[in-house]
Design an enzyme around this catalytic site. Structure first.
Site, PDB file in Angstrom:
ATOM      1  N   ASP A 117       1.010  -0.968   0.029  1.00 28.02           N
ATOM      2  CA  ASP A 117       0.003  -0.126   0.088  1.00 28.02           C
ATOM      3  C   ASP A 117       0.918   1.302  -0.019  1.00 28.02           C
ATOM      4  O   ASP A 117       1.778   1.285   0.775  1.00 28.02           O
ATOM      5  CB  ASP A 117      -0.927  -0.044   1.101  1.00 28.02           C
ATOM      6  N   GLU A 154      -8.367   4.635  12.142  1.00 27.97           N
ATOM      7  CA  GLU A 154      -6.992   4.509  13.196  1.00 27.97           C
ATOM      8  C   GLU A 154      -7.035   5.897  14.099  1.00 27.97           C
ATOM      9  O   GLU A 154      -7.737   6.788  13.700  1.00 27.97           O
ATOM     10  CB  GLU A 154      -5.904   3.943  12.533  1.00 27.97           C
TER      11      GLU A 154
END
Length: 314
Positions: free
Chosen positions: A13, A102
């Site tokens: 990613d 997050e």
């Protein structure tokens, strides 16, 4: 939660932090796919989104897009709308759209954050017609993300271990980010490296044949003369990935999180199976549900699916 294993696909990613990427070199280094950052909060588009999306696709990688959320600042629908508006300007992804939740998101508390995530996921699916999933840390998932989110696949981060920490919402991961200090040819500096379950990869990369060692996924689903997805043989019955069938037929598929139940064109789906975060439905059940016809070719191990016109329920 399962441990990673040799049969998992290697996925990276990336965002603007990786700078200029030689995508051909990345592909040659054994990387099968990439999740690419699109946006953050409201009004922030990743500077390398367009270049990374085009480069990864050109190199033949299977691609997904992600959005870094700020529930502590913004409403879910507003962030979903922004993400969808940026994605429309980019290339079509293969993997589900990803909600990255997050950090400071936890300040709003578990109940509110769970509801916020559901609202974003459902709105992005409505706006884009594309499936969604969640990325988060293992400890964050355990602390803040409630059981209704089990309806969506999990991409979990936990570094330095072979098996991520368990949580009460998901029994298995679809993608496991096991290091943030990986090194891949074509990228200067560190990059996140992930293990992806083979079945999950196959479900969203229909142009890629199943791994030879995973013959359970070797049933080709043919829709309108084209390969739409790979089904699975389970106890002698053929099951197909519901989302990919819906996409191929142009039929809306949605999850109603409160019921933890999928719907197709407004019709409730029963007797489905969740495997590696993907919803599978028996071929016969799918044909009955959609007023369609499914034909099994035993010699070629292919299912030919056709759909008759039918009225959708409101």
């Amino acid at each position: 939660m399962q441990a990673k294993r040799p049969g998992n696909r290697k996925i990276i990613d990336v965002s603007h932090h990786q700078g200029e990427i030689d995508w051909a070199a990345v592909q040659a280094d054994g990387v099968h796919g990439a999740f690419i950052k699109v946006s953050e909060g409201i009004g922030v588009t990743d500077a390398k989104f367009a270049a990374n999306a085009a480069g990864a696709k050109k190199a033949g990688l299977t691609v997904g897009f992600y959005h870094y959320a700020h529930p502590e600042r913004s409403e879910a629908v507003a962030e979903a709308t922004f993400f969808a508006s940026v994605v429309r300007a980019g290339q079509a992804p293969d993997f589900p759209h990803v909600l990255d939740v997050e950090g400071a998101a936890g300040v709003i508390g578990a109940d509110k954050l769970t509801a916020w995530c559901i609202a974003w996921l459902e709105e992005v699916e409505r706006l884009t017609g594309h499936p969604t999933m969640i990325y988060t840390g293992a400890s964050f998932a355990k602390t803040y993300l409630g059981k209704p989110l089990a309806a969506w696949p999990l991409w979990v981060a936990h570094y330095g271990v072979e098996q991520p920490m368990a949580n009460a919402t998901w029994s298995a991961w679809s993608v496991f980010q096991f290091t943030s200090n990986g090194h891949i040819k074509g990228i200067s500096g560190d990059v996140d490296i992930n293990a992806m379950e083979q079945a999950f990869f196959d479900a969203y990369a229909a142009r890629t044949a199943p791994h030879p060692a995973n013959q359970a996924n070797n049933v080709k689903i043919i829709v309108n003369g084209k390969l739409a997805a790979y089904g699975r043989l389970i106890e002698g019955r053929v099951y197909l990935p519901l989302r990919q069938l819906g996409d191929a037929l142009g039929v809306p598929v949605e999850w109603k999180a409160a019921e933890a139940t999928p719907y197709v064109a407004g019709r409730i789906v029963t007797n489905f199976k969740l495997i590696d975060g993907v919803t599978y439905l028996g071929v016969r059940s799918a044909a009955e549900l959609l007023d369609g016809k499914a034909t099994w070719d035993n010699e070629t191990k292919k299912v030919y699916f056709s759909l008759a016109p039918f009225a959708t329920n409101a």
